[in-house]
Scaffold this motif. Structure first.
Motif, short mmCIF file in Angstrom:
data_model
loop_
_atom_site.label_atom_id
_atom_site.label_comp_id
_atom_site.label_asym_id
_atom_site.label_seq_id
_atom_site.Cartn_x
_atom_site.Cartn_y
_atom_site.Cartn_z
N SER A 12 0.81 -1.22 0.00
CA SER A 12 0.00 0.00 0.00
C SER A 12 0.85 1.27 0.00
O SER A 12 0.34 2.36 -0.30
N LEU A 19 -3.08 1.14 -2.09
CA LEU A 19 -4.04 0.20 -1.53
C LEU A 19 -4.93 -0.41 -2.59
O LEU A 19 -5.58 -1.41 -2.37
N TYR A 37 -7.89 -3.73 5.50
CA TYR A 37 -8.30 -2.38 5.11
C TYR A 37 -7.60 -1.34 5.99
O TYR A 37 -7.02 -0.37 5.48
N ILE A 41 -4.70 1.31 4.72
CA ILE A 41 -4.90 2.76 4.86
C ILE A 41 -3.70 3.39 5.55
O ILE A 41 -3.18 4.41 5.10
N ASN A 44 -0.81 3.39 3.17
CA ASN A 44 -0.99 4.34 2.07
C ASN A 44 -0.82 5.79 2.53
O ASN A 44 -0.38 6.65 1.76
N MET A 45 -1.14 6.07 3.81
CA MET A 45 -1.06 7.44 4.31
C MET A 45 0.32 7.83 4.83
O MET A 45 0.65 9.02 4.85
N MET A 133 -6.79 11.69 2.89
CA MET A 133 -7.26 10.65 3.80
C MET A 133 -8.69 10.23 3.45
O MET A 133 -8.99 9.03 3.39
N VAL A 136 -8.47 8.17 0.32
CA VAL A 136 -7.91 6.84 0.58
C VAL A 136 -8.97 5.95 1.24
O VAL A 136 -9.12 4.78 0.88
N LEU A 137 -9.73 6.50 2.19
CA LEU A 137 -10.80 5.73 2.82
C LEU A 137 -11.84 5.29 1.78
O LEU A 137 -12.27 4.13 1.77
N GLY A 140 -10.39 2.69 -0.59
CA GLY A 140 -10.30 1.41 0.12
C GLY A 140 -11.63 0.69 0.16
O GLY A 140 -11.69 -0.53 -0.06
#
Length: 159
Positions: A12, A19, A37, A41, A44-45, A133, A136-137, A140
């Motif tokens: 990710s 992700l 998940y 996240i 990825n962040m 963010m 990304v959420l 995901g």
């Protein structure tokens, strides 16, 4: 199992894959999806603040270097293209445009490109991170649903 989660975390973090690749990989490995998940996240962040503060400077520095110039120029152009795309669609606001840019899982629209574009557009850090963010959420959740559907259909075909 820890090793599989480490792979999810690392996948990710990889540009372009992010992700969008880690979540289907987790589903294929049979991992509990909520855990995968959350780990995807986080992975990825983690690069986001570094991309925001340093990527543009590093890319500009390396764009004219002999061995890395082509790749660095390509990355810089990708970020600028993403920035132009964001500005063009920002009728409802740059924050929402960035969130959707990152959140809709299409090639080249992840957290890396979105953060680089926000940096190039000189969005403030807090707004950039919050929009990325949110994106990304969203990405995901979309990838989770797509993975469940794809692997479920494959299981029906093979089983």
């Amino acid at each position: 199992m820890l090793k599989k989660y480490l792979w999810i975390f690392l996948i990710s973090m990889v540009p372009i894959i992010e992700l969008r690749g880690a979540i289907p990989y987790a589903r294929g490995m049979g991992l509990p999806m909520l855990n995968a998940y959350i780990i995807a996240i986080i992975g990825n962040m983690i690069p986001v603040p570094f991309i925001y503060f340093f990527a543009r400077k590093v890319l500009e520095w390396g764009a004219d270097k002999p061995l890395i110039g082509g790749l660095f120029s390509w990355c810089l152009k990708k970020g600028e293209k993403g920035g132009r795309k964001l500005q063009a669609s920002a009728g409802r606001g740059l924050f929402v445009a960035l969130l959707l840019f990152v959140g809709i899982p299409l090639p080249g629209t992840g957290a890396w490109t979105g953060t680089l574009a926000a940096s190039i557009l000189k969005m403030d850090f807090k707004s950039s991170v919050l929009a990325v963010m949110g994106g990304v959420l969203l990405a995901g959740i979309i990838m989770w649903c797509v993975s469940e559907g794809a692997f479920g259909a494959l299981g029906m075909l093979l089983g």
